[in-house]
Each structure stands twice: as C-alpha cells, then as structure tokens.
Motif scaffolding. Sequence first.
Motif, PDB file in Angstrom:
ATOM      1  N   ILE A 172       0.836  -1.202   0.000  1.00 53.21           N
ATOM      2  CA  ILE A 172       0.000   0.000   0.000  1.00 53.21           C
ATOM      3  C   ILE A 172       0.874   1.257   0.000  1.00 53.21           C
ATOM      4  N   LEU A 173       2.069   1.174   0.614  1.00 52.11           N
ATOM      5  CA  LEU A 173       2.966   2.339   0.622  1.00 52.11           C
ATOM      6  C   LEU A 173       3.419   2.648  -0.804  1.00 52.11           C
ATOM      7  N   ARG A 175       1.888   1.926  -3.525  1.00 52.45           N
ATOM      8  CA  ARG A 175       0.769   2.395  -4.355  1.00 52.45           C
ATOM      9  C   ARG A 175       0.482   3.879  -4.136  1.00 52.45           C
ATOM     10  N   ARG A 191      13.691  12.695   8.520  1.00 52.19           N
ATOM     11  CA  ARG A 191      12.590  12.479   9.452  1.00 52.19           C
ATOM     12  C   ARG A 191      12.345  10.982   9.680  1.00 52.19           C
ATOM     13  N   ASP A 195      12.551   9.210  13.230  1.00 49.06           N
ATOM     14  CA  ASP A 195      11.430   8.451  13.790  1.00 49.06           C
ATOM     15  C   ASP A 195      11.842   7.014  14.119  1.00 49.06           C
ATOM     16  N   ARG A 209       5.816   1.596  12.665  1.00 54.23           N
ATOM     17  CA  ARG A 209       6.378   2.797  12.015  1.00 54.23           C
ATOM     18  C   ARG A 209       6.211   2.769  10.515  1.00 54.23           C
ATOM     19  N   LEU A 210       6.275   1.587   9.913  1.00 49.30           N
ATOM     20  CA  LEU A 210       6.073   1.489   8.463  1.00 49.30           C
ATOM     21  C   LEU A 210       4.692   2.020   8.092  1.00 49.30           C
ATOM     22  N   PHE A 211       3.706   1.742   8.952  1.00 47.38           N
ATOM     23  CA  PHE A 211       2.348   2.233   8.704  1.00 47.38           C
ATOM     24  C   PHE A 211       2.319   3.758   8.728  1.00 47.38           C
ATOM     25  N   ARG A 214       2.402   5.753   5.574  1.00 48.39           N
ATOM     26  CA  ARG A 214       1.108   5.955   4.921  1.00 48.39           C
ATOM     27  C   ARG A 214       0.342   7.109   5.572  1.00 48.39           C
ATOM     28  N   THR A 215       0.259   7.090   6.897  1.00 52.54           N
ATOM     29  CA  THR A 215      -0.589   8.075   7.576  1.00 52.54           C
ATOM     30  C   THR A 215      -0.015   9.485   7.479  1.00 52.54           C
ATOM     31  N   LEU A 216       1.315   9.620   7.507  1.00 51.25           N
ATOM     32  CA  LEU A 216       1.902  10.959   7.347  1.00 51.25           C
ATOM     33  C   LEU A 216       1.500  11.559   5.999  1.00 51.25           C
ATOM     34  N   LEU A 218      -1.213  10.661   4.295  1.00 48.47           N
ATOM     35  CA  LEU A 218      -2.669  10.835   4.367  1.00 48.47           C
ATOM     36  C   LEU A 218      -3.018  12.167   5.046  1.00 48.47           C
ATOM     37  N   PHE A 219      -2.202  12.572   6.016  1.00 48.40           N
ATOM     38  CA  PHE A 219      -2.435  13.817   6.752  1.00 48.40           C
ATOM     39  C   PHE A 219      -1.631  14.977   6.153  1.00 48.40           C
ATOM     40  N   GLU A 221       1.420  15.457   5.913  1.00 52.74           N
ATOM     41  CA  GLU A 221       2.587  15.870   6.690  1.00 52.74           C
ATOM     42  C   GLU A 221       3.883  15.497   5.974  1.00 52.74           C
ATOM     43  N   TYR A 230      11.061   8.888   3.025  1.00 55.84           N
ATOM     44  CA  TYR A 230      10.723   8.664   4.434  1.00 55.84           C
ATOM     45  C   TYR A 230      10.917   7.185   4.778  1.00 55.84           C
TER      46      TYR A 230
END
Lengths: 303, 303
Positions: A172-173, A175, A191, A195, A209-211, A214-216, A218-219, A221, A230
């Motif tokens: 998913i990363l 993609r 960064r 992290d 942390r791998l997840f 994705r979320t960074l 998504l937000f 950031e 990253y």
Amino acid sequence: LVGIDWGTTSARAYRLDAAGDVADERQAPLGIQQVREGAFVDALNSLLGDWADDPAPRLACGMIGSRQGWIEAPYVECPAPLDTVATRLMRTSDGGLAIVPGVCCRDAQHVPDVMRGEETQILGALTDDAHAMLIVLPGTHSKWAIAAGRTIVTFTSYMTGEIFAVLKAHSILGRMIPAASPAHSEAAFARGARDASAPGVAPGALLHRLFGARTLALFDEIAADEIADYLSGLLIGSEIAAGREWADRNGIASNTVTLVGASALCDRYATALRNSGIGATMGPRDAAARGLWRIAQRAGILR
Amino acid sequence: LVGIDWGTTSARAYRLDAAGDVADERQAPLGIQQVREGAFVDALNSLLGDWADDPAPRLACGMIGSRQGWIEAPYVECPAPLDTVATRLMRTSDGGLAIVPGVCCRDAQHVPDVMRGEETQILGALTDDAHAMLIVLPGTHSKWAIAAGRTIVTFTSYMTGEIFAVLKAHSILGRMIPAASPAHSEAAFARGARDASAPGVAPGALLHRLFGARTLALFDEIAADEIADYLSGLLIGSEIAAGREWADRNGIASNTVTLVGASALCDRYATALRNSGIGATMGPRDAAARGLWRIAQRAGILR
C-alpha cells in the motif's frame, strides 16, 4: 590475478597487476540467476572476453560459491581469519577457477547468519591498524561486521534493501508513491531516520512505524513523492539503531563506522549515521578486488 | 437496521432485527477498490439484492467513508467516545446511507494513526464492564486498542499482515517456500514467535530476524515448507512484543487481550499470546454488526 566478484544478478571482473592494483575491470549481467543449466564456463568466457587467454590465476567470490552456483564452497565459521579463508578455496572441476568460501556465524538466539562476497570486501577493506573495526556494507541484505587484525570476528545481516524494494513495488505504501521518479527529499529521509531511532521499543515497533509512512502522507505531513525517502530513512535508521546495539553487545565502540559499497547508498548511510552521532568513513572503492588479491596472496596461487 | 461493513476488497451486509440480533447476512467482492467510477449505488443494490426494498435505515462503516470511498467521513480524534462517533455520521447525497467516521490518534513520535471499520468492531466488542479493555484486531494492518467505558482511548497499528503477504509473494523468503501449500507447522510458528520476543533490542532487529527465516532453512534447521510458519510467528511475535510495550506505556495491563477478527488468524494470535504469558479471550464473532447497531441506536436513526 583475474579476480571476479560473482553475485546473484551480475558479475564484475578485475585484472590486477603485479602490485595488486586494478589495471582494468568489466561487468556483465551474468549473475548466477542468469546462468542457464550450469553453463558457467560460457558465462565466464563471455564476462572475460579477450582476457580469456590471460594465463593469470583466477579467483572468484560471491554467490558463485553457493549451492546454486558453480561449486559449493562451504562456509568458514566466525571468527574467520584471512588465513583460514585462504586455505579453504574450492576449485572448479576443470581446475580453472578458485572460489572463496562464504563466512557464517550464529546470533544471540543461535540463529545462523551468512555472507558470500562480503567476506572478501571486508578482508579488502581492512587496514593494517591493529584496532578492531566496525564495517558496514549497505545493500539488499546489509551486513555489519567486526574485524580485528585480519580476522572477521562476527557479523549480522539486515534485510533492509530487500524490504524497501518489496514495500515500494508491492505494498500500500508503494501504491501511494507517484509513478514519476521525484527528486531526493533529504528532509523526508532525515525524518524517517529520526522516527526510527526513538529509543526503548521492541523490534515489532518497526511494523507500526512502516504504517506511519502511509498516515503521514494521508495527513499531508509528507508529500506523496516523499514517501519513498521517508521509508528509506525509516528502514536505514532502524538498521543503524539495531546495528549500534549489536555492536555494543559485541564489545566494540560504535562511534565510527567504515562504509563499503555503492557510493550513492553509502552516502545515505553516512548521512543517517552522522545524524545519529556516528562518524562514517568510506572504505576503498575496490574492496572486493583488494580482498581477492589478499586472499590469493595468502593462498599462494599467485606466480 | 441494514448494517454494512464495507472495506477495500469486500463488503458484508447484515440485517438486524428489532433486538439488534443478526437475522441474516451476505457478502460480495464489492470493496471500494472494485467499484468503478463511483458507481456505489449500483454496488450497494448488488450487495443487498432483495433487501434493497427493505425500508430499514442503512448504516455503513469502513473504507467506504475514506477519501477513495463514497463520501469522506472525517476522522474522530481519540479519545473517541461512542457518542461522538454517533454524532459525526456522514450521509450520502441521496440520503440513503449513513457512514461511520474513522478514528485517528497520534503516537509518541506524533505520527498520525488511523482506523476505518475497526472503530465499529471495537465499539461492538466492548462489554458493559467498567474496566479498561485491551482489544486486538489482527489483520493486514493489525490494531491494538485501549477502550474504557464506551470510549476508544487510543490505539496503534502494525503492518504485520501486509508485510507477511509481500514477503511471501515477492521476497527471497517467498522464493524458498515450495509452491504446494504445506500443513501448518505449529513448531515453526512457535519458534518464530519465540525468536521475535527476545528482549532488549531495537526495532531494526526485525530486519535481522527476517533474514533468519532464510538462514535457518539454508542450514536445514527448519524445513522449506516451514518457512512461512516461522515467518508468521516472527511477525506476529514481534507485533505482540511491541503491542505489550505499547500497552504498558499507555498504562493498561497487558495480561489479558480480547481478540476480534477472523477465527483462523485469531487462533494464531491466541497461541502466540498464551506462549508469551498473555491471556487471550475471543470477542464476539459479529463485532461489526453489534457496533453498527450501537452507533445507530446512539445516533437515533432507528425507528
């Protein structure tokens, strides 16, 4: 000497002069995975080209000595001195090629670890300095090794490069990463490495942390075209934190590391190492050729 | 109520009676990735079939509320009480479907974390017991959540299932696994989980341990058809060790965990949890349906 660093996907040949210096080199996509039905003689002739008539002795290291290679050269156990490695060369049945054995060891959980090819680079990168050295070889399966005198004391492997590649290509990363290859983002890499180096958490924290890659995104950031950097920082930073702990447990100071390998990747490691307070010096560019020369000398196969 | 758990690859619909019990359910491979050009109305009618005429209110949770879904339902920040989740439902423009928002939080490095669908399962799995609960939802992106009363206090994600899948399909580890699907090896799974839980090493150590799945097979210490189970044990064991540390840092005892999800996977987690001294109880099988019912009740959309 004709020295050959013969890996899984490619092979590189060096012609070394009487002083052990690289006079010439050539490369071909003739790694052992590319060689069909054991046609290693043909592959070698194709790699060597007009050097094939050179009567100089030939010595190869790398996956060519594995079970899937030309002839298996059984692993030498750590601590592995140069002398032992040099006395355990295997010869192909036609006698034309000597092959350097790989090196193995056991980790704290008694799980085996192996290298093939890197032992030669390490032996080539060693200085005559009596101090123990911490040598890092970044790559698909990165190695951290402790060497003292002319002995590989112990080492450990990290699947850093391969995990990066499969996550980028198949997760998913990957993609979320735009198809166009973006400029390198030093900030996203830094960064990720930062992290990764938060102290005091279990190995499984990497799965969390791998997840975050994705979320960074998504937000907003990090930008979509910064995800790869990253992720690279996260993985390399994780390897460095683990390698440092490993070095400490094995009684060697981790304040300076010698990097051996492809320069772009070594540069990334050097940045991440320095950002976490570890000095990084570059080992010789032709460590494999130097190692093959030293092994050939000790083995007495030079004329 | 017609409740729908609408994810990335598939969708499951439940018909709930006046007591909130599941009277009937159906499933279709109509996850949001399968829906072309925003044809969600058609997909919903296809999923519901002859239920499409049912005048009962409809409530959906999962990726259908994401940016790639029907309509985006912005994340509720943790701590996320049932009441807040229920007041933040989004409605599709035709008014026919209410969608549960996802939930987000930040980890110790201030990296965002998200869930969509799992918040509904958690709210459905909660007992009326006043004690805080530690709920684990194994999967592609496993979640560990702390819930107290009817509030999701905080949570954390692990890419365990996805890493397993990409390594099995695309890495050197996967290439060593025989094509024929072997019997489950409980011993290899247990060894992987045990190797993963060795204390006191950095997150990057996982990158080393993954390489061990290869070397153990190379040294005939596990069979080729045990590699997948060893790898599964390694990853699930790593997640458990990290989740336990995470729970401790967040002030909840990790001596008992409630597992919510597919039973075969939950069984694996239960084995690994018990082997590391953590009690595991199974949550309700239909947690998503129960959660949708509770949210619909609070939202006042039931007649």
